[in-house]
Design a protein around this motif. Structure first.
Motif, PDB file in Angstrom:
ATOM      1  N   VAL A 198       0.830  -1.209   0.000  1.00 36.33           N
ATOM      2  CA  VAL A 198       0.000   0.000   0.000  1.00 36.33           C
ATOM      3  C   VAL A 198       0.865   1.259   0.000  1.00 36.33           C
ATOM      4  N   ASN A 199       1.786   1.345   0.938  1.00 35.98           N
ATOM      5  CA  ASN A 199       2.604   2.547   1.052  1.00 35.98           C
ATOM      6  C   ASN A 199       3.626   2.650  -0.076  1.00 35.98           C
ATOM      7  N   HIS A 200       4.225   1.539  -0.457  1.00 34.87           N
ATOM      8  CA  HIS A 200       5.384   1.554  -1.353  1.00 34.87           C
ATOM      9  C   HIS A 200       4.999   1.253  -2.805  1.00 34.87           C
ATOM     10  N   LEU A 201       4.575   0.021  -3.089  1.00 35.70           N
ATOM     11  CA  LEU A 201       4.350  -0.363  -4.479  1.00 35.70           C
ATOM     12  C   LEU A 201       3.203   0.404  -5.129  1.00 35.70           C
ATOM     13  N   THR A 202       2.138   0.667  -4.372  1.00 38.02           N
ATOM     14  CA  THR A 202       1.015   1.407  -4.950  1.00 38.02           C
ATOM     15  C   THR A 202       1.446   2.799  -5.394  1.00 38.02           C
ATOM     16  N   GLU A 203       2.266   3.454  -4.573  1.00 33.98           N
ATOM     17  CA  GLU A 203       2.730   4.795  -4.931  1.00 33.98           C
ATOM     18  C   GLU A 203       3.694   4.753  -6.112  1.00 33.98           C
ATOM     19  N   THR A 204       4.600   3.794  -6.117  1.00 32.70           N
ATOM     20  CA  THR A 204       5.542   3.698  -7.230  1.00 32.70           C
ATOM     21  C   THR A 204       4.809   3.356  -8.517  1.00 32.70           C
ATOM     22  N   ALA A 205       3.852   2.441  -8.429  1.00 34.51           N
ATOM     23  CA  ALA A 205       3.049   2.102  -9.609  1.00 34.51           C
ATOM     24  C   ALA A 205       2.287   3.316 -10.112  1.00 34.51           C
ATOM     25  N   GLY A 206       1.748   4.115  -9.204  1.00 33.99           N
ATOM     26  CA  GLY A 206       1.019   5.309  -9.614  1.00 33.99           C
ATOM     27  C   GLY A 206       1.910   6.310 -10.320  1.00 33.99           C
ATOM     28  N   LYS A 225      -3.461   2.471   6.332  1.00 27.32           N
ATOM     29  CA  LYS A 225      -3.267   3.114   7.633  1.00 27.32           C
ATOM     30  C   LYS A 225      -4.035   4.426   7.707  1.00 27.32           C
ATOM     31  N   THR A 226      -4.606   4.717   8.869  1.00 28.69           N
ATOM     32  CA  THR A 226      -5.467   5.886   9.057  1.00 28.69           C
ATOM     33  C   THR A 226      -4.727   6.963   9.842  1.00 28.69           C
ATOM     34  N   ASN A 227      -3.786   7.620   9.190  1.00 29.39           N
ATOM     35  CA  ASN A 227      -2.961   8.595   9.905  1.00 29.39           C
ATOM     36  C   ASN A 227      -3.748   9.806  10.396  1.00 29.39           C
ATOM     37  N   LEU A 228      -4.742  10.231   9.638  1.00 26.66           N
ATOM     38  CA  LEU A 228      -5.543  11.386  10.069  1.00 26.66           C
ATOM     39  C   LEU A 228      -6.315  11.063  11.343  1.00 26.66           C
ATOM     40  N   LEU A 229      -7.007   9.943  11.364  1.00 24.38           N
ATOM     41  CA  LEU A 229      -7.770   9.570  12.555  1.00 24.38           C
ATOM     42  C   LEU A 229      -6.864   9.220  13.729  1.00 24.38           C
ATOM     43  N   LEU A 230      -5.719   8.598  13.447  1.00 28.30           N
ATOM     44  CA  LEU A 230      -4.766   8.308  14.523  1.00 28.30           C
ATOM     45  C   LEU A 230      -4.344   9.592  15.222  1.00 28.30           C
ATOM     46  N   ASP A 282      -1.292   6.570  20.046  1.00 31.77           N
ATOM     47  CA  ASP A 282       0.162   6.472  20.005  1.00 31.77           C
ATOM     48  C   ASP A 282       0.620   6.361  18.558  1.00 31.77           C
ATOM     49  N   GLY A 283       1.730   7.036  18.233  1.00 28.47           N
ATOM     50  CA  GLY A 283       2.198   7.063  16.858  1.00 28.47           C
ATOM     51  C   GLY A 283       2.502   5.699  16.291  1.00 28.47           C
ATOM     52  N   ALA A 284       2.898   4.749  17.154  1.00 32.63           N
ATOM     53  CA  ALA A 284       3.226   3.402  16.684  1.00 32.63           C
ATOM     54  C   ALA A 284       2.007   2.482  16.651  1.00 32.63           C
ATOM     55  N   ASP A 285       0.853   2.998  17.062  1.00 33.25           N
ATOM     56  CA  ASP A 285      -0.359   2.175  17.152  1.00 33.25           C
ATOM     57  C   ASP A 285      -1.096   2.206  15.819  1.00 33.25           C
ATOM     58  N   ALA A 286      -0.637   1.386  14.888  1.00 31.44           N
ATOM     59  CA  ALA A 286      -1.235   1.390  13.550  1.00 31.44           C
ATOM     60  C   ALA A 286      -2.663   0.870  13.582  1.00 31.44           C
ATOM     61  N   ARG A 287      -3.544   1.585  12.922  1.00 25.36           N
ATOM     62  CA  ARG A 287      -4.918   1.130  12.721  1.00 25.36           C
ATOM     63  C   ARG A 287      -5.216   1.234  11.236  1.00 25.36           C
ATOM     64  N   TYR A 288      -5.916   0.234  10.736  1.00 26.68           N
ATOM     65  CA  TYR A 288      -6.100   0.128   9.300  1.00 26.68           C
ATOM     66  C   TYR A 288      -7.582   0.093   8.945  1.00 26.68           C
ATOM     67  N   LEU A 289      -7.864   0.542   7.715  1.00 27.74           N
ATOM     68  CA  LEU A 289      -9.191   0.348   7.151  1.00 27.74           C
ATOM     69  C   LEU A 289      -9.017  -0.366   5.815  1.00 27.74           C
ATOM     70  N   PRO A 290     -10.048  -1.094   5.376  1.00 28.41           N
ATOM     71  CA  PRO A 290      -9.904  -1.889   4.149  1.00 28.41           C
ATOM     72  C   PRO A 290      -9.950  -1.023   2.895  1.00 28.41           C
ATOM     73  N   LEU A 291      -9.011  -1.289   2.003  1.00 32.81           N
ATOM     74  CA  LEU A 291      -8.954  -0.627   0.702  1.00 32.81           C
ATOM     75  C   LEU A 291      -9.114  -1.688  -0.389  1.00 32.81           C
ATOM     76  N   PRO A 292      -9.689  -1.360  -1.538  1.00 27.16           N
ATOM     77  CA  PRO A 292      -9.785  -2.344  -2.631  1.00 27.16           C
ATOM     78  C   PRO A 292      -8.405  -2.871  -3.018  1.00 27.16           C
ATOM     79  N   ASN A 293      -8.329  -4.151  -3.243  1.00 30.49           N
ATOM     80  CA  ASN A 293      -7.050  -4.801  -3.547  1.00 30.49           C
ATOM     81  C   ASN A 293      -6.852  -4.905  -5.065  1.00 30.49           C
ATOM     82  N   PRO A 294      -5.938  -4.122  -5.641  1.00 32.75           N
ATOM     83  CA  PRO A 294      -5.719  -4.211  -7.097  1.00 32.75           C
ATOM     84  C   PRO A 294      -5.022  -5.491  -7.510  1.00 32.75           C
TER      85      PRO A 294
END
Length: 506
Positions: A432-440, A479-484, A490-502
């Motif tokens: 999500v963070n790496h390959l999706t951005e590079t692909a975009g 990852k939901t950085n805005l809501l976090l 806590d900054g290390a407390d990752a929380r996720y929401l589902p995104l469509p899987n390409p």
């Protein structure tokens, strides 16, 4: 038509809009139009880096109660109101209060600070030529920064004059301050012998380099240590080091050495101090990563600090590039390839499919193999370096930062994760963070190119149940950085929401 470079508003709005649209807005049937929690409609332009937000104060003429347009209406779009960055921040805060029932006056101030930091960076870059070295250009290219964070360039709210001399985005380079710590007050672990080559300490003292901005932030906190000769000033290093994208990590090219410092400033989600609990488990995580990634890991060799300022003065010693730096395959920061810089091989390639397949072979295999051995990398684009050959084709990946490594078998709650949580973490950082951005970014330079079949093929090569399941999973973790940040997690407390899987097989 002359090129119109992005403004500070545009740079600052894009990651904030990405967060807003991912985390709390809902798309409508009309492309680019999203419904906010309070019912208002927001139009944005662009996709990967949204810009030019426009707000409809109500449903608008010709819209039904879910925001769909009536083509027969005389003025189906209503009247949009363009939002500058302060107005966008105000809107986001209002919608977050409605969505969460909570308030957080500090975060809007950070968003505004981030925009002002971008303005200062753009002004500095206008009068400073970019560095000649392509690796350095890639590390110091991140004017946008984290593409899904509400305030990626915030610098603690201080005046730009305090931090701009140390800003990678402004092409900074500077000498490090050299301190001497009384020998009986030194705390160190691992191989930190490289520090002793930075200068000469007087008898009874050991060398300790310090980041000059950190010393300025500490102010008078060390005054007693200097007065009692627990700490002495020993001048500065020569030649200069320069800051990487991580800001508090610098590279000393003359010695081929990375040094990571504490920095008592909030950057994205965390105060960037070298915390004691991370330092004390450094050797365990670094050694595990080095075993799992032979030849693909920049080792955090050890740390040195002073017992009376354990976290504040800590410095971590990291491997340089060794023979790779002379091999004709220079490393480049993956996040720089995504953001773009002069000479980027991602933009220059005339064979996007071949380039992308080579990129995937370089970055996916080490991360997935490490997971199979129990090591979970924080494989996001800012922790990944990609070496390219003379033609600009990726040939090798290097990963870094033991602080972000998690171990599947570690009984330490903070260092270890279970297998499911570890895979989720890897998928977020790598896919999500790496390959999706590079692909975009690659698709923007090569319209019509579909990057996802190659990604599916690459993951299918790995005989790992999680990799196989990834190819049919309906969603990926975002990852939901805005809501976090808004909820004060806590900054290390990752929380996720589902995104469509390409990656899901069509």
């Amino acid at each position: 038509m002359p090129y119109d470079p992005p403004s500070a508003d545009a740079y600052a709005a894009a990651p904030l809009l990405n967060c807003l649209l991912r985390e709390i807005a809902q798309p409508t049937a009309e492309p680019g139009v999203h419904r906010l929690p309070g019912g208002r409609l927001l139009r944005v332009h662009g996709t990967r880096r949204p810009t030019r937000p426009e707000l409809y104060d109500d449903l608008g003429p010709g819209r039904d109660d879910v925001g769909r347009l009536d083509p027969a209406a005389p003025d189906p779009h209503g009247t949009p109101h363009p939002l500058d960055h302060p107005a966008l921040v105000k809107l986001v805060a209002e919608e977050l209060r409605l969505h969460t029932g909570l308030d957080n006056p500090g975060l809007p101030a950070e968003m505004l600070d981030s925009r002002e930091a971008v303005a200062a960076i753009l002004a500095a870059r206008a009068h400073t030529p970019p560095p000649d070295d392509p690796y350095r250009r890639s590390e110091q290219s991140l004017v946008t920064g984290h593409p899904f964070h509400p305030a990626p360039k915030a610098r603690g709210g201080g005046p730009a004059a305090a931090w701009l001399p140390y800003a990678p985005e402004a092409y900074a380079a500077f000498p490090l301050t050299l301190l001497g710590v009384r020998e009986d007050l030194v705390v160190e672990e691992g191989d930190v012998s490289a520090l002793d080559a930075l200068g000469e300490a007087p008898p009874g003292y050991r060398l300790l380099p310090a980041h000059p901005w950190q010393l300025e932030l500490l102010g008078g906190a060390l005054q007693q240590a200097f007065s009692e000769k627990h700490l002495v000033h020993l001048g500065t290093t020569a030649p200069d080091a320069w800051p990487t994208a991580a800001i508090r990590t610098v590279y000393d090219p003359a010695r081929d050495l990375f040094l990571k410092f504490s920095l008592d400033v909030r950057i994205t989600n965390d105060i960037r101090r070298l915390w004691a609990h991370d330092l004390r488990r450094l050797r365990r995580t670094d050694e595990a990563a080095a075993r799992a990634l032979p030849g693909a890991w920049l080792s955090d060799r050890g740390y040195r600090t002073a017992s009376f300022a354990f976290e504040e003065l800590a410095v971590l010693v990291r491997d340089g590039f060794g023979d790779l730096g002379d091999s004709g395959a220079p490393p480049l920061l993956a996040a720089g390839l995504t953001e773009g810089f002069d000479g980027s091989p991602l933009a220059a390639t005339t064979d996007p499919e071949g380039w992308w397949e080579a990129y995937l072979r370089a970055v996916v295999q080490p991360a997935v193999t490490a997971f199979a051995t129990g090591v979970v990398l924080e494989a996001h684009a800012q922790n990944t370096l990609v070496a390219v050959d003379a033609a600009g084709t990726p040939v090798k990946a290097l990963y870094r930062d033991a602080e972000g490594v998690k171990l599947l078998t570690d009984v330490d709650r903070e260092a270890g994760v279970d297998r499911a949580a570890g895979w989720e973490r890897l998928v977020y950082t790598l896919v999500v963070n790496h390959l999706t951005e590079t692909a975009g970014a690659l698709t923007e330079h090569h319209p019509g190119f579909d990057p996802w079949p190659a990604v599916r093929r690459e993951f299918a090569r790995h005989d790992l149940p999680e990799a196989t399941a990834l190819l049919t999973a309906p969603t990926l973790p975002g990852k939901t950085n805005l809501l976090l940040r808004w909820t004060g997690a806590d900054g290390a407390d990752a929380r996720y929401l589902p995104l469509p899987n390409p990656l899901a097989t069509p």
